[in-house]
Design a protein around this motif. Structure first.
Motif, PDB file in Angstrom:
ATOM      1  N   THR A  60      -0.066  10.530  -3.380  1.00 33.02           N
ATOM      2  CA  THR A  60      -1.037   9.941  -4.396  1.00 33.02           C
ATOM      3  C   THR A  60      -0.951  10.656  -5.727  1.00 33.02           C
ATOM      4  O   THR A  60      -0.766   9.743  -6.713  1.00 33.02           O
ATOM      5  CB  THR A  60      -2.555  10.238  -3.795  1.00 33.02           C
ATOM      6  OG1 THR A  60      -2.534   9.564  -2.437  1.00 33.02           O
ATOM      7  CG2 THR A  60      -3.670   9.343  -4.799  1.00 33.02           C
ATOM      8  N   ASN A  61      -0.655  11.601  -5.667  1.00 34.95           N
ATOM      9  CA  ASN A  61      -0.613  12.287  -7.173  1.00 34.95           C
ATOM     10  C   ASN A  61       0.974  11.970  -7.727  1.00 34.95           C
ATOM     11  O   ASN A  61       0.846  11.887  -9.112  1.00 34.95           O
ATOM     12  CB  ASN A  61      -0.742  13.852  -7.084  1.00 34.95           C
ATOM     13  CG  ASN A  61      -2.209  14.217  -7.013  1.00 34.95           C
ATOM     14  OD1 ASN A  61      -3.045  13.577  -6.985  1.00 34.95           O
ATOM     15  ND2 ASN A  61      -2.443  15.473  -6.574  1.00 34.95           N
ATOM     16  N   GLU A 102      -0.502   2.285  -0.295  1.00 32.50           N
ATOM     17  CA  GLU A 102      -0.513   3.569   0.355  1.00 32.50           C
ATOM     18  C   GLU A 102      -1.900   4.295   0.757  1.00 32.50           C
ATOM     19  O   GLU A 102      -1.912   4.763   1.942  1.00 32.50           O
ATOM     20  CB  GLU A 102       0.224   4.478  -0.700  1.00 32.50           C
ATOM     21  CG  GLU A 102       0.492   6.092  -0.294  1.00 32.50           C
ATOM     22  CD  GLU A 102      -0.379   6.972  -0.661  1.00 32.50           C
ATOM     23  OE1 GLU A 102      -0.176   8.156  -0.030  1.00 32.50           O
ATOM     24  OE2 GLU A 102      -1.544   6.616  -1.337  1.00 32.50           O
ATOM     25  N   ARG A 103      -2.978   3.962  -0.018  1.00 31.90           N
ATOM     26  CA  ARG A 103      -4.037   4.520   0.329  1.00 31.90           C
ATOM     27  C   ARG A 103      -4.615   3.550   1.481  1.00 31.90           C
ATOM     28  O   ARG A 103      -5.453   4.511   2.364  1.00 31.90           O
ATOM     29  CB  ARG A 103      -4.810   4.442  -0.917  1.00 31.90           C
ATOM     30  CG  ARG A 103      -6.124   5.301  -0.634  1.00 31.90           C
ATOM     31  CD  ARG A 103      -5.647   6.886  -0.712  1.00 31.90           C
ATOM     32  NE  ARG A 103      -6.569   7.794   0.048  1.00 31.90           N
ATOM     33  CZ  ARG A 103      -6.287   9.011   0.334  1.00 31.90           C
ATOM     34  NH1 ARG A 103      -5.100   9.246   0.267  1.00 31.90           N
ATOM     35  NH2 ARG A 103      -7.120   9.592   1.035  1.00 31.90           N
ATOM     36  N   LEU A 104      -4.298   2.504   1.769  1.00 36.00           N
ATOM     37  CA  LEU A 104      -4.992   1.630   2.831  1.00 36.00           C
ATOM     38  C   LEU A 104      -4.301   2.266   3.930  1.00 36.00           C
ATOM     39  O   LEU A 104      -4.862   2.320   4.860  1.00 36.00           O
ATOM     40  CB  LEU A 104      -4.512   0.132   2.463  1.00 36.00           C
ATOM     41  CG  LEU A 104      -4.939  -0.887   3.591  1.00 36.00           C
ATOM     42  CD1 LEU A 104      -6.405  -0.895   3.279  1.00 36.00           C
ATOM     43  CD2 LEU A 104      -4.389  -2.222   3.362  1.00 36.00           C
ATOM     44  N   ILE A 105      -3.065   2.322   3.982  1.00 35.27           N
ATOM     45  CA  ILE A 105      -2.154   3.288   5.307  1.00 35.27           C
ATOM     46  C   ILE A 105      -2.815   4.466   5.765  1.00 35.27           C
ATOM     47  O   ILE A 105      -3.227   4.768   6.647  1.00 35.27           O
ATOM     48  CB  ILE A 105      -0.802   3.155   4.923  1.00 35.27           C
ATOM     49  CG1 ILE A 105      -0.046   1.813   4.717  1.00 35.27           C
ATOM     50  CG2 ILE A 105      -0.008   3.906   6.042  1.00 35.27           C
ATOM     51  CD1 ILE A 105       1.357   1.747   4.486  1.00 35.27           C
ATOM     52  N   ALA A 106      -3.069   5.197   4.508  1.00 28.73           N
ATOM     53  CA  ALA A 106      -3.515   6.446   4.653  1.00 28.73           C
ATOM     54  C   ALA A 106      -4.973   6.505   5.392  1.00 28.73           C
ATOM     55  O   ALA A 106      -5.288   7.467   6.237  1.00 28.73           O
ATOM     56  CB  ALA A 106      -3.448   7.270   3.348  1.00 28.73           C
ATOM     57  N   VAL A 107      -5.921   5.385   4.826  1.00 27.28           N
ATOM     58  CA  VAL A 107      -7.255   5.686   5.510  1.00 27.28           C
ATOM     59  C   VAL A 107      -7.470   4.643   6.597  1.00 27.28           C
ATOM     60  O   VAL A 107      -8.067   5.368   7.724  1.00 27.28           O
ATOM     61  CB  VAL A 107      -8.105   4.906   4.387  1.00 27.28           C
ATOM     62  CG1 VAL A 107      -9.590   4.630   4.873  1.00 27.28           C
ATOM     63  CG2 VAL A 107      -8.153   5.589   2.918  1.00 27.28           C
ATOM     64  N   VAL A 145       2.816  10.756   8.313  1.00 27.55           N
ATOM     65  CA  VAL A 145       4.210  10.639   8.426  1.00 27.55           C
ATOM     66  C   VAL A 145       4.743   9.548   7.332  1.00 27.55           C
ATOM     67  O   VAL A 145       5.867   9.966   6.639  1.00 27.55           O
ATOM     68  CB  VAL A 145       4.695   9.941   9.659  1.00 27.55           C
ATOM     69  CG1 VAL A 145       6.285   9.979   9.843  1.00 27.55           C
ATOM     70  CG2 VAL A 145       4.418  10.692  10.858  1.00 27.55           C
ATOM     71  N   ILE A 146       4.146   8.575   6.986  1.00 25.50           N
ATOM     72  CA  ILE A 146       4.661   7.732   5.943  1.00 25.50           C
ATOM     73  C   ILE A 146       4.244   8.070   4.569  1.00 25.50           C
ATOM     74  O   ILE A 146       5.209   8.101   3.622  1.00 25.50           O
ATOM     75  CB  ILE A 146       3.997   6.325   6.239  1.00 25.50           C
ATOM     76  CG1 ILE A 146       4.501   5.704   7.597  1.00 25.50           C
ATOM     77  CG2 ILE A 146       4.627   5.219   5.030  1.00 25.50           C
ATOM     78  CD1 ILE A 146       3.965   4.692   7.985  1.00 25.50           C
ATOM     79  N   ILE A 177       9.716   5.516  -3.413  1.00 22.93           N
ATOM     80  CA  ILE A 177       9.270   4.128  -3.803  1.00 22.93           C
ATOM     81  C   ILE A 177       8.707   3.875  -5.287  1.00 22.93           C
ATOM     82  O   ILE A 177       8.841   2.754  -5.568  1.00 22.93           O
ATOM     83  CB  ILE A 177       7.908   4.046  -3.019  1.00 22.93           C
ATOM     84  CG1 ILE A 177       8.299   4.019  -1.516  1.00 22.93           C
ATOM     85  CG2 ILE A 177       7.083   2.754  -3.156  1.00 22.93           C
ATOM     86  CD1 ILE A 177       6.958   3.938  -0.581  1.00 22.93           C
ATOM     87  N   THR A 178       8.647   4.845  -5.922  1.00 27.58           N
ATOM     88  CA  THR A 178       8.327   4.762  -7.529  1.00 27.58           C
ATOM     89  C   THR A 178       9.515   4.390  -8.134  1.00 27.58           C
ATOM     90  O   THR A 178       9.493   3.712  -9.037  1.00 27.58           O
ATOM     91  CB  THR A 178       7.734   6.132  -7.976  1.00 27.58           C
ATOM     92  OG1 THR A 178       6.429   6.454  -7.278  1.00 27.58           O
ATOM     93  CG2 THR A 178       7.336   5.964  -9.378  1.00 27.58           C
ATOM     94  N   LEU A 179      10.656   5.144  -7.830  1.00 29.16           N
ATOM     95  CA  LEU A 179      11.754   4.809  -8.524  1.00 29.16           C
ATOM     96  C   LEU A 179      12.064   3.270  -7.982  1.00 29.16           C
ATOM     97  O   LEU A 179      12.654   2.486  -8.945  1.00 29.16           O
ATOM     98  CB  LEU A 179      12.923   5.777  -7.684  1.00 29.16           C
ATOM     99  CG  LEU A 179      14.310   5.356  -8.324  1.00 29.16           C
ATOM    100  CD1 LEU A 179      14.329   5.449  -9.914  1.00 29.16           C
ATOM    101  CD2 LEU A 179      15.326   6.299  -7.751  1.00 29.16           C
TER     102      LEU A 179
END
Length: 429
Positions: free
Chosen positions: A59-60, A122-127, A135-136, A145-147
């Motif tokens: 996240t950071n 990403e947060r949706l997957i984590a929650v 893992v993801i 992914i940012t790149l």
């Protein structure tokens, strides 16, 4: 905004000319420098904190990239606002720079939009899928992914570099520089297909995705908070899991706030783009007063986008919590209190022997050393230089054990120091 209606403007005076000038003065000369300064300092501090080695997380990584492109957007937007100063506008260097600055500004804006959608997913997957999320959602994958997101936004926006060109025009025996549209930008393919592609990819599609993701996140966080409240009331001993879940919920709520601010600040811009798209698709012309109203609205919505890039750091600050040094270590003694000296292994052996805590008289010093070594972090089986080679006696007359109780029933363990089924400490009751 004015580029879309530049062919529809008239030079006739209008009643709202003064309103347009006042809007430009307030927005471009007062609010833009103020908002840019606050946003620059705030985002810079967030980048310094988020890149700390103790703050490494997926996240950071997304938030750091978003803060970097927010700063870039603020700086580039400020350079665009300088055209309202006659001294700067008359400079040839600024005239050459303006087309590139506008394209770079759009690139930063599009990257920020894509990053907002990415970390929401990403947060949706984590929650919603915490086991798969571990893992993801990793920092290495987040950087990759940012790149990809940055590359996609740059490639999608790259044709804008060919929209405008700087030409020299003679005016009253003087040569002036002016930025005009290129033939490439006037083609139907560019106006229809590419412009609608940009509007769909970086405006309407992100709005749909962010609204969907945000709705799911809000519902999931609300359900998780209710479950955690029931579990906290039922099982007060599960404090560590409760703290971890509270931390995850706090991060999720912060990201929900980022998305809500994004939707609120970008909605007027999306509405104005939709209106201009409707005018362009129907070949509708604007009067001078209507064109001024569009310009006034353009100044306002651009300021709101600037605010969005400037206030995200406030939401980041609600999430940032620097870990304390030595948090997991034992607390140090209070100020003014002399800490007790730690006993050596030999002293512990003598203390254990003197208290008669062992059942059998044949327990040798190697077993005791193995137990103490496991407690103090030493490797079992390694000879201790001060250990006694003779068996140690146990004064049975202390009466610490009832008669007939075997040593194995009192929680004895093997030399590896593992706890027995009775749950006692290694070799000790």
């Amino acid at each position: 905004m004015s580029n879309a209606t530049s062919n529809d403007l008239f030079d006739t005076p209008c009643d709202n000319d003064y309103s347009l000038e006042m809007t430009r003065f307030i927005v471009q000369k007062i609010l833009v420098p103020f908002i840019t300064s606050i946003g620059f300092v705030g985002n810079l501090l967030c980048i310094i904190v988020l890149t700390h080695k103790s703050m490494v997380s997926s996240t950071n990584c997304y938030l750091t990239a978003l803060a970097i492109f927010d700063i870039s957007y603020l700086i580039l937007s400020f350079t665009l606002s300088l055209k309202h100063y006659a001294v700067v506008k008359s400079l040839e260097a600024y005239t050459y720079w303006y087309p590139y600055a506008r394209t770079f500004t759009d690139i930063c804006s599009n990257v920020s939009v894509c990053l907002t959608v990415t970390f929401s997913l990403e947060r949706l997957i984590a929650v919603c899928y915490p086991m798969k999320g571990r893992v993801i959602c990793t920092p290495q994958r987040a950087r990759f992914i940012t790149l990809l997101v940055v590359t996609f936004a740059v490639i999608s926006t790259f044709p804008e570099f060919f929209e405008m060109k700087t030409v020299r025009i003679k005016n009253n025996n003087t040569v002036v520089l002016k930025n005009t549209e290129t033939d490439f930008a006037k083609t139907d393919a560019y106006k229809i297909f590419y412009y609608h592609y940009l509007v769909l990819t970086f405006t309407f599609l992100p709005f749909i995705l962010l609204s969907t993701f945000n709705g799911i996140l809000v519902r999931t966080v609300y359900s998780a908070m209710r479950i955690r409240k029931r579990m906290t009331n039922s099982y007060s001993s599960n404090k560590q899991n409760a703290r971890r879940q509270a931390e995850q919920n706090r991060i999720t709520i912060m990201l929900i706030g980022v998305v809500i601010v994004f939707l609120l600040c970008q909605s007027p811009n999306a509405a104005l783009i939709l209106y201009l798209t409707y005018l362009d698709s129907n070949d509708m012309l604007l009067t001078a007063c209507e064109a001024n109203n569009v310009k006034i609205a353009g100044n306002v919505v651009n300021m709101m986008v600037l605010i969005n890039a400037s206030i995200n750091f406030i939401l980041y600050s609600a999430m940032i919590e620097m870990p304390e040094k030595g948090k997991n270590k034992r607390k140090k003694s209070s100020e003014g209190e002399t800490p007790r000296p730690k006993k050596t292994n030999k002293e512990q052996i003598q203390a254990i022997n003197s208290r008669g805590l062992y059942r059998k008289n044949t327990i040798d010093s190697d077993s005791i050393i193995a137990a103490i070594s496991n407690k103090s972090g030493m490797q079992p089986g390694i000879p201790y230089p001060t250990a006694m080679s003779t068996p140690m006696t146990n004064p049975a007359m202390h009466g610490l054990y009832p008669s007939g109780v075997k040593h194995s029933q009192m929680g004895a363990t093997s030399k590896t120091g593992t706890r027995s089924k009775a749950g006692k400490s290694p070799m000790l009751i």
